[in-house]
Scaffold this active site. Structure first.
Site, PDB file in Angstrom:
ATOM      1  CG  ASP A  56      59.828 -39.667 -34.894  1.00 47.20           C
ATOM      2  OD1 ASP A  56      60.882 -39.010 -34.798  1.00 47.20           O
ATOM      3  OD2 ASP A  56      58.695 -39.154 -34.686  1.00 47.20           O
TER       4      ASP A  56
ATOM      5  CB  THR B  52      69.583 -29.781 -23.846  1.00 53.40           C
ATOM      6  OG1 THR B  52      69.696 -28.372 -23.807  1.00 53.40           O
ATOM      7  CG2 THR B  52      68.736 -30.195 -22.647  1.00 53.40           C
ATOM      8  CG  ASP B  53      73.289 -25.754 -23.794  1.00 51.90           C
ATOM      9  OD1 ASP B  53      72.055 -25.902 -23.961  1.00 51.90           O
ATOM     10  OD2 ASP B  53      73.938 -24.839 -24.345  1.00 51.90           O
ATOM     11  CD  GLU B  54      67.491 -25.094 -23.467  1.00 55.46           C
ATOM     12  OE1 GLU B  54      66.486 -24.860 -22.785  1.00 55.46           O
ATOM     13  OE2 GLU B  54      67.525 -24.953 -24.703  1.00 55.46           O
TER      14      GLU B  54
ATOM     15  CE1 TYR C 202      63.989 -30.181 -24.311  1.00 57.37           C
ATOM     16  CE2 TYR C 202      65.316 -28.229 -23.852  1.00 57.37           C
ATOM     17  CZ  TYR C 202      65.156 -29.453 -24.474  1.00 57.37           C
ATOM     18  OH  TYR C 202      66.177 -29.964 -25.262  1.00 57.37           O
TER      19      TYR C 202
ATOM     20  CE  LYS D  74      66.779 -33.969 -23.557  1.00 63.97           C
ATOM     21  NZ  LYS D  74      66.572 -35.096 -24.523  1.00 63.97           N
TER      22      LYS D  74
ATOM     23  CG  ASN E  50      72.064 -28.903 -32.610  1.00 62.89           C
ATOM     24  OD1 ASN E  50      72.250 -29.961 -33.181  1.00 62.89           O
ATOM     25  ND2 ASN E  50      72.661 -28.633 -31.459  1.00 62.89           N
TER      26      ASN E  50
ATOM     27  NE  ARG F 167      68.985 -19.839 -25.295  1.00 63.71           N
ATOM     28  CZ  ARG F 167      68.748 -19.088 -24.209  1.00 63.71           C
ATOM     29  NH1 ARG F 167      69.713 -18.342 -23.684  1.00 63.71           N
ATOM     30  NH2 ARG F 167      67.545 -19.078 -23.651  1.00 63.71           N
TER      31      ARG F 167
ATOM     32  CG  ASN G  40      68.233 -14.641 -28.488  1.00 58.53           C
ATOM     33  OD1 ASN G  40      68.983 -15.582 -28.742  1.00 58.53           O
ATOM     34  ND2 ASN G  40      67.406 -14.640 -27.444  1.00 58.53           N
TER      35      ASN G  40
ATOM     36  N   GLY H 253      60.853 -16.909 -17.053  1.00 53.75           N
ATOM     37  CA  GLY H 253      62.013 -17.700 -16.606  1.00 53.75           C
ATOM     38  C   GLY H 253      63.122 -17.802 -17.632  1.00 53.75           C
TER      39      GLY H 253
HETATM   40  P1  NAD Z   1      62.513 -32.209 -32.479  1.00 61.02           P
HETATM   41  O1  NAD Z   1      61.410 -31.703 -31.617  1.00 61.02           O
HETATM   42  O2  NAD Z   1      62.758 -31.580 -33.808  1.00 61.02           O
HETATM   43  O3  NAD Z   1      62.302 -33.765 -32.754  1.00 61.02           O
HETATM   44  C1  NAD Z   1      61.887 -34.670 -31.768  1.00 61.02           C
HETATM   45  C2  NAD Z   1      61.454 -35.961 -32.460  1.00 61.02           C
HETATM   46  O4  NAD Z   1      61.061 -36.902 -31.451  1.00 61.02           O
HETATM   47  C3  NAD Z   1      60.256 -35.783 -33.392  1.00 61.02           C
HETATM   48  O5  NAD Z   1      60.491 -36.476 -34.608  1.00 61.02           O
HETATM   49  C4  NAD Z   1      59.096 -36.414 -32.628  1.00 61.02           C
HETATM   50  O6  NAD Z   1      58.098 -36.966 -33.476  1.00 61.02           O
HETATM   51  C5  NAD Z   1      59.823 -37.503 -31.845  1.00 61.02           C
HETATM   52  N1  NAD Z   1      59.104 -37.907 -30.625  1.00 61.02           N
HETATM   53  C6  NAD Z   1      58.535 -37.088 -29.701  1.00 61.02           C
HETATM   54  N2  NAD Z   1      57.957 -37.821 -28.743  1.00 61.02           N
HETATM   55  C7  NAD Z   1      58.191 -39.132 -29.052  1.00 61.02           C
HETATM   56  C8  NAD Z   1      57.874 -40.363 -28.423  1.00 61.02           C
HETATM   57  N3  NAD Z   1      57.179 -40.391 -27.280  1.00 61.02           N
HETATM   58  N4  NAD Z   1      58.286 -41.505 -29.011  1.00 61.02           N
HETATM   59  C9  NAD Z   1      58.969 -41.490 -30.184  1.00 61.02           C
HETATM   60  N5  NAD Z   1      59.290 -40.340 -30.829  1.00 61.02           N
HETATM   61  C10 NAD Z   1      58.918 -39.181 -30.257  1.00 61.02           C
HETATM   62  O7  NAD Z   1      63.802 -32.145 -31.555  1.00 61.02           O
HETATM   63  P2  NAD Z   1      65.327 -31.876 -31.939  1.00 61.02           P
HETATM   64  O8  NAD Z   1      65.572 -30.434 -31.913  1.00 61.02           O
HETATM   65  O9  NAD Z   1      65.681 -32.676 -33.128  1.00 61.02           O
HETATM   66  O10 NAD Z   1      66.034 -32.500 -30.651  1.00 61.02           O
HETATM   67  C11 NAD Z   1      66.376 -33.877 -30.609  1.00 61.02           C
HETATM   68  C12 NAD Z   1      67.022 -34.174 -29.281  1.00 61.02           C
HETATM   69  O11 NAD Z   1      68.177 -33.354 -29.108  1.00 61.02           O
HETATM   70  C13 NAD Z   1      66.121 -33.880 -28.076  1.00 61.02           C
HETATM   71  O12 NAD Z   1      66.314 -34.907 -27.133  1.00 61.02           O
HETATM   72  C14 NAD Z   1      66.623 -32.546 -27.551  1.00 61.02           C
HETATM   73  O13 NAD Z   1      66.416 -32.443 -26.171  1.00 61.02           O
HETATM   74  C15 NAD Z   1      68.088 -32.631 -27.896  1.00 61.02           C
HETATM   75  N6  NAD Z   1      68.778 -31.338 -28.127  1.00 61.02           N
HETATM   76  C16 NAD Z   1      68.242 -30.432 -29.013  1.00 61.02           C
HETATM   77  C17 NAD Z   1      68.921 -29.244 -29.247  1.00 61.02           C
HETATM   78  C18 NAD Z   1      68.413 -28.221 -30.238  1.00 61.02           C
HETATM   79  O14 NAD Z   1      68.968 -27.121 -30.337  1.00 61.02           O
HETATM   80  N7  NAD Z   1      67.399 -28.517 -31.024  1.00 61.02           N
HETATM   81  C19 NAD Z   1      70.124 -28.973 -28.578  1.00 61.02           C
HETATM   82  C20 NAD Z   1      70.622 -29.935 -27.690  1.00 61.02           C
HETATM   83  C21 NAD Z   1      69.938 -31.109 -27.488  1.00 61.02           C
HETATM   84  P1  TYD Z   2      64.761 -21.356 -29.057  1.00 64.48           P
HETATM   85  O1  TYD Z   2      65.106 -21.502 -30.503  1.00 64.48           O
HETATM   86  O2  TYD Z   2      63.354 -21.598 -28.614  1.00 64.48           O
HETATM   87  O3  TYD Z   2      65.795 -22.278 -28.249  1.00 64.48           O
HETATM   88  P2  TYD Z   2      66.075 -22.364 -26.633  1.00 64.48           P
HETATM   89  O4  TYD Z   2      65.028 -21.644 -25.900  1.00 64.48           O
HETATM   90  O5  TYD Z   2      66.021 -23.839 -26.405  1.00 64.48           O
HETATM   91  O6  TYD Z   2      67.445 -21.780 -26.446  1.00 64.48           O
HETATM   92  O7  TYD Z   2      65.160 -19.889 -28.609  1.00 64.48           O
HETATM   93  C1  TYD Z   2      66.484 -19.407 -28.783  1.00 64.48           C
HETATM   94  C2  TYD Z   2      66.547 -18.033 -28.153  1.00 64.48           C
HETATM   95  O8  TYD Z   2      65.723 -17.149 -28.931  1.00 64.48           O
HETATM   96  C3  TYD Z   2      66.005 -17.985 -26.747  1.00 64.48           C
HETATM   97  O9  TYD Z   2      66.777 -17.050 -25.987  1.00 64.48           O
HETATM   98  C4  TYD Z   2      64.581 -17.453 -26.912  1.00 64.48           C
HETATM   99  C5  TYD Z   2      64.702 -16.551 -28.125  1.00 64.48           C
HETATM  100  N1  TYD Z   2      63.491 -16.444 -28.981  1.00 64.48           N
HETATM  101  C6  TYD Z   2      63.012 -15.185 -29.333  1.00 64.48           C
HETATM  102  O10 TYD Z   2      63.589 -14.150 -28.951  1.00 64.48           O
HETATM  103  N2  TYD Z   2      61.905 -15.117 -30.122  1.00 64.48           N
HETATM  104  C7  TYD Z   2      61.249 -16.226 -30.552  1.00 64.48           C
HETATM  105  O11 TYD Z   2      60.203 -16.081 -31.251  1.00 64.48           O
HETATM  106  C8  TYD Z   2      61.763 -17.511 -30.187  1.00 64.48           C
HETATM  107  C9  TYD Z   2      61.067 -18.767 -30.636  1.00 64.48           C
HETATM  108  C10 TYD Z   2      62.890 -17.577 -29.401  1.00 64.48           C
END
Ligand code: NAD
Ligand code: TYD
Length: 358
Positions: free
Chosen positions: A35, A136-138, A162, A166, A192, A226, A261, A296
């Site tokens: 990391d 991600t589903d995005e 983003y 991905k 998540n 979401r 939301n 967007g």
């Molecule tokens: P996060 O931002 O909490 O964590 C990302 C981690 O990657 C951090 O620990 C950061 O230090 C590390 N990192 C960033 N750049 C790096 C690099 N160049 N080399 C090594 N480490 C690096 O993200 P998350 O929410 O835990 O998401 C993890 C993965 O799951 C991502 O690939 C994201 O696209 C995917 N994902 C997230 C969600 C969600 O809801 N959070 C949903 C679906 C998929």
């Molecule tokens: P987020 O947690 O950033 O996840 P993602 O954009 O990857 O789905 O946002 C979840 C939803 O909440 C998204 O529709 C944007 C909205 N949102 C707000 O309404 N207010 C906020 O301050 C944030 C961070 C997100």
């Protein structure tokens, strides 16, 4: 090859750290955790593992070719799980460069180093090695209210820097399987929530702001949808795909838990009203504030998780009601963790993102 060794990238972030805890709890795995410790990576998430000999933490960048190759040579993992990414849509709008560097260039570098390592393995080891890419589903874009949920064959239509970065990494993973035969797996998961999520994402941000009694910012009219999944259910799904997924395949993972939301924020407020009532008995919901929309902003995400359910028998164990309750309780009992991650640069991000929306 060490059959119990997994290289996890991004294992100090939200989902990655939850996954590392899962891996080390449930079996004999050795986890090499690579990391970069960006603002989103936090060694505190792994503090409980500091005495665990099966957890090897390495600070480094997935985009560094010689370091990644040396790590593979040294530890000879049987699997790689790639979580490392820049993951926040709003940050990708204000500064997309890091997203291209880590999510595209970094993933490419990891694939290139992995291919070289895999090609040099004995035949029997090549057959069991896996590269699992967490996505991600995005990448599928935005749904309207009446559209069916995303399946693994839904065409890609990413809308933010983003999701575009991905999508690019998903395509590289696909190409490395198709062209070179690398045994890859891709998972595309919905939103998540749970322990260790950095309070820039909706759910932990709202809990954090509510406890400080400051505005709970809702983008637009709050009706964007979401499909929420508790993080440990995602970790279990990844372990199932790693164990039994078919190389070259994609698996969608989702909570079957679509919420607007506004519903999410109101639910958090009513749990906090019970667990940590405000002085004077006003509801936290009175802090809800509508702010300028995200450019967007995708309208709706929803995952059809039939494939992973039917092929691998996975289904979520938490409902949104049970998961969100656990999550709020976790943040209430981890005030020091929140304090630690919201000091430093956090305040300047809040000003960048919300200053202009007021
Ligand atoms: P996060 O931002 O909490 O964590 C990302 C981690 O990657 C951090 O620990 C950061 O230090 C590390 N990192 C960033 N750049 C790096 C690099 N160049 N080399 C090594 N480490 C690096 O993200 P998350 O929410 O835990 O998401 C993890 C993965 O799951 C991502 O690939 C994201 O696209 C995917 N994902 C997230 C969600 C969600 O809801 N959070 C949903 C679906 C998929
Ligand atoms: P987020 O947690 O950033 O996840 P993602 O954009 O990857 O789905 O946002 C979840 C939803 O909440 C998204 O529709 C944007 C909205 N949102 C707000 O309404 N207010 C906020 O301050 C944030 C961070 C997100």
């Amino acid at each position: 090859m060490n059959k119990h060794t997994i290289l996890v990238t991004g294992g100090a972030g939200f989902i990655g750290s939850n996954f590392v805890h899962h891996c080390l709890m449930e079996n004999d795995n050795v986890v090499v955790n690579l990391d970069k410790l960006t603002y989103a990576g936090n060694y505190d998430n792994l503090r409980q593992l500091s005495q665990n000999a099966n957890h090897i933490f390495v600070r480094g960048d997935i985009a560094d070719p010689s370091m990644v190759s040396a790590l593979l040579e040294e530890h000879q993992p049987a699997a790689i799980v790639n979580f490392a990414a820049e993951s926040h849509v709003d940050r990708s709008i204000t500064g997309p460069d890091d997203f291209i560097q880590t999510n595209v260039v970094g993933s490419f570098n990891l694939l290139a180093a992995t291919l070289k390592y895999w090609n040099d393995l004995p035949t029997a080891d090549r057959a069991i090695f896996r590269f699992l890419h967490v996505s991600t589903d995005e990448v599928y874009g935005s749904l309207n209210e009446a559209d069916p949920a995303f399946t693994e064959t839904t065409p890609y239509a990413p809308n933010s820097p983003y999701s575009a970065s991905k999508a690019a990494s998903d395509h590289l993973v696909r190409a490395y399987h198709h062209t070179y035969g690398l045994p890859t797996l891709t998972t595309n998961c919905s939103n998540n929530y749970g322990p260790y999520q950095f309070p820039e994402k909706l759910i932990p941000l709202v809990i954090h702001n509510a406890l400080k009694e400051v505005d709970l910012p809702i983008y637009g009219d709050g009706s964007n949808v979401r499909d929420w999944l508790y993080v440990s259910d995602h970790c279990r799904a990844i372990l199932a795909v790693l164990a039994s997924g078919r190389p070259g395949e994609v698996y969608n993972i989702g909570g079957n838990s679509e919420k607007t939301n506004l519903e999410v924020v109101r639910t958090i407020c009513s749990i906090l009203d019970q667990l940590a009532p405000r002085a004077g008995d006003a509801s936290y919901a009175s802090l809800i504030t509508f702010v300028a929309d995200r450019p967007g902003h995708d309208r709706r995400y929803a995952i059809d998780a039939s494939k992973i359910r039917m092929e691998l028998g996975w289904h979520p164990q938490e409902t949104f009601a049970s998961g969100i309750h656990k999550t709020v309780q976790w943040y209430l009992s981890h005030a020091a963790w929140v304090e630690n991650v919201t000091s430093g640069n956090y305040q300047s991000w809040i000003e960048t993102n919300y200053g202009a929306r007021r």
